[in-house]
Design a protein around this motif. Sequence first.
Motif, PDB file in Angstrom:
ATOM      1  N   GLY A 116      40.463 -40.591  -3.468  1.00  0.00           N
ATOM      2  CA  GLY A 116      41.796 -40.151  -3.888  1.00  0.00           C
ATOM      3  C   GLY A 116      42.831 -41.239  -3.740  1.00  0.00           C
ATOM      4  O   GLY A 116      43.634 -41.487  -4.643  1.00  0.00           O
ATOM      5  N   ALA A 117      42.815 -41.930  -2.611  1.00  0.00           N
ATOM      6  CA  ALA A 117      43.811 -42.970  -2.351  1.00  0.00           C
ATOM      7  C   ALA A 117      43.597 -44.210  -3.214  1.00  0.00           C
ATOM      8  O   ALA A 117      44.549 -44.789  -3.724  1.00  0.00           O
ATOM      9  N   LEU A 118      42.348 -44.639  -3.386  1.00  0.00           N
ATOM     10  CA  LEU A 118      42.071 -45.889  -4.092  1.00  0.00           C
ATOM     11  C   LEU A 118      42.024 -45.746  -5.609  1.00  0.00           C
ATOM     12  O   LEU A 118      42.372 -46.680  -6.326  1.00  0.00           O
ATOM     13  N   ALA A 119      41.576 -44.604  -6.096  1.00  0.00           N
ATOM     14  CA  ALA A 119      41.449 -44.430  -7.547  1.00  0.00           C
ATOM     15  C   ALA A 119      42.549 -43.551  -8.133  1.00  0.00           C
ATOM     16  O   ALA A 119      42.680 -43.472  -9.347  1.00  0.00           O
ATOM     17  N   GLY A 120      43.311 -42.894  -7.286  1.00  0.00           N
ATOM     18  CA  GLY A 120      44.369 -42.026  -7.791  1.00  0.00           C
ATOM     19  C   GLY A 120      43.848 -40.753  -8.429  1.00  0.00           C
ATOM     20  O   GLY A 120      44.504 -40.164  -9.273  1.00  0.00           O
ATOM     21  N   LEU A 121      42.650 -40.333  -8.027  1.00  0.00           N
ATOM     22  CA  LEU A 121      42.021 -39.143  -8.583  1.00  0.00           C
ATOM     23  C   LEU A 121      41.883 -38.077  -7.505  1.00  0.00           C
ATOM     24  O   LEU A 121      41.876 -38.384  -6.317  1.00  0.00           O
ATOM     25  N   GLU A 122      41.735 -36.852  -7.930  1.00  0.00           N
ATOM     26  CA  GLU A 122      41.535 -35.747  -6.991  1.00  0.00           C
ATOM     27  C   GLU A 122      40.045 -35.419  -6.927  1.00  0.00           C
ATOM     28  O   GLU A 122      39.447 -35.008  -7.922  1.00  0.00           O
ATOM     29  N   VAL A 123      39.459 -35.618  -5.756  1.00  0.00           N
ATOM     30  CA  VAL A 123      38.048 -35.300  -5.566  1.00  0.00           C
ATOM     31  C   VAL A 123      37.939 -33.806  -5.322  1.00  0.00           C
ATOM     32  O   VAL A 123      38.507 -33.275  -4.379  1.00  0.00           O
ATOM     33  N   ARG A 124      37.221 -33.124  -6.186  1.00  0.00           N
ATOM     34  CA  ARG A 124      37.075 -31.674  -6.086  1.00  0.00           C
ATOM     35  C   ARG A 124      35.823 -31.258  -5.346  1.00  0.00           C
ATOM     36  O   ARG A 124      35.782 -30.231  -4.692  1.00  0.00           O
ATOM     37  N   GLU A 125      34.750 -32.067  -5.474  1.00  0.00           N
ATOM     38  CA  GLU A 125      33.470 -31.655  -4.899  1.00  0.00           C
ATOM     39  C   GLU A 125      32.660 -32.894  -4.521  1.00  0.00           C
ATOM     40  O   GLU A 125      32.631 -33.865  -5.263  1.00  0.00           O
ATOM     41  N   VAL A 126      32.017 -32.835  -3.356  1.00  0.00           N
ATOM     42  CA  VAL A 126      31.127 -33.904  -2.912  1.00  0.00           C
ATOM     43  C   VAL A 126      29.824 -33.254  -2.470  1.00  0.00           C
ATOM     44  O   VAL A 126      29.793 -32.530  -1.478  1.00  0.00           O
ATOM     45  N   ASN A 127      28.762 -33.483  -3.229  1.00  0.00           N
ATOM     46  CA  ASN A 127      27.430 -32.994  -2.878  1.00  0.00           C
ATOM     47  C   ASN A 127      26.652 -34.144  -2.265  1.00  0.00           C
ATOM     48  O   ASN A 127      26.519 -35.199  -2.881  1.00  0.00           O
ATOM     49  N   ILE A 128      26.153 -33.936  -1.048  1.00  0.00           N
ATOM     50  CA  ILE A 128      25.433 -34.991  -0.341  1.00  0.00           C
ATOM     51  C   ILE A 128      23.992 -34.556  -0.126  1.00  0.00           C
ATOM     52  O   ILE A 128      23.737 -33.458   0.345  1.00  0.00           O
ATOM     53  N   GLU A 129      23.074 -35.469  -0.463  1.00  0.00           N
ATOM     54  CA  GLU A 129      21.661 -35.251  -0.203  1.00  0.00           C
ATOM     55  C   GLU A 129      21.188 -36.357   0.734  1.00  0.00           C
ATOM     56  O   GLU A 129      21.299 -37.545   0.407  1.00  0.00           O
ATOM     57  N   VAL A 130      20.704 -35.978   1.897  1.00  0.00           N
ATOM     58  CA  VAL A 130      20.143 -36.957   2.833  1.00  0.00           C
ATOM     59  C   VAL A 130      18.682 -37.121   2.458  1.00  0.00           C
ATOM     60  O   VAL A 130      17.898 -36.185   2.555  1.00  0.00           O
ATOM     61  N   VAL A 131      18.326 -38.331   2.031  1.00  0.00           N
ATOM     62  CA  VAL A 131      16.979 -38.573   1.532  1.00  0.00           C
ATOM     63  C   VAL A 131      16.075 -39.235   2.556  1.00  0.00           C
ATOM     64  O   VAL A 131      14.862 -39.290   2.360  1.00  0.00           O
ATOM     65  N   GLU A 132      16.665 -39.747   3.640  1.00  0.00           N
ATOM     66  CA  GLU A 132      15.834 -40.394   4.650  1.00  0.00           C
ATOM     67  C   GLU A 132      16.588 -40.516   5.968  1.00  0.00           C
ATOM     68  O   GLU A 132      17.803 -40.693   5.986  1.00  0.00           O
ATOM     69  N   LEU A 133      15.831 -40.406   7.052  1.00  0.00           N
ATOM     70  CA  LEU A 133      16.346 -40.727   8.382  1.00  0.00           C
ATOM     71  C   LEU A 133      15.820 -42.115   8.717  1.00  0.00           C
ATOM     72  O   LEU A 133      14.617 -42.351   8.694  1.00  0.00           O
TER      73      LEU A 133
END
Length: 143
Positions: A116-133
């Motif tokens: 939001g701060a760097l691109a001037g956009l509103e982030v609506r959703e963040v989907n995170i997938e952890v693929v490895e430990l």
Amino acid sequence: MTDTPSAPPAELVPDAPARVGRNELGRIDVGERAVEKIAAIAAVEIPDAGGASGSLLNWAGAGFGWRRAGMDRLPKVSADVDGSLVFLDIELSVRWPAPVAKVTEAVREHLFRQVGALAGLEVREVNIEVVELVTEPSTTRVA
């Protein structure tokens, strides 16, 4: 006589910084690839978050082979930019034994703020997938 730059007319000087979309200066668009790079770099700013397996072939390494996840790599990010709204999908690794839920929540909150701060956009959703430990030892030393 020296050439000094003149100030733009008062009607062209905005009171606030230009925002994404149509404004009095024209139209500003931020591309998906730019947002993906911003998000990938912001994600690894969180301790214990790292990169994910990206592609089948590792073209950057010495020959062909599987690309492994690691704390020194950037995560795989996919961004969908719709006007001034952003929807992010991110694949990352987490350093073991860090709590996965805590790390992913910190990454999510950081992405909301930084993109939001760097691109001037509103982030609506963040989907995170952890693929490895990742179990690689930390490179930091305690004196």
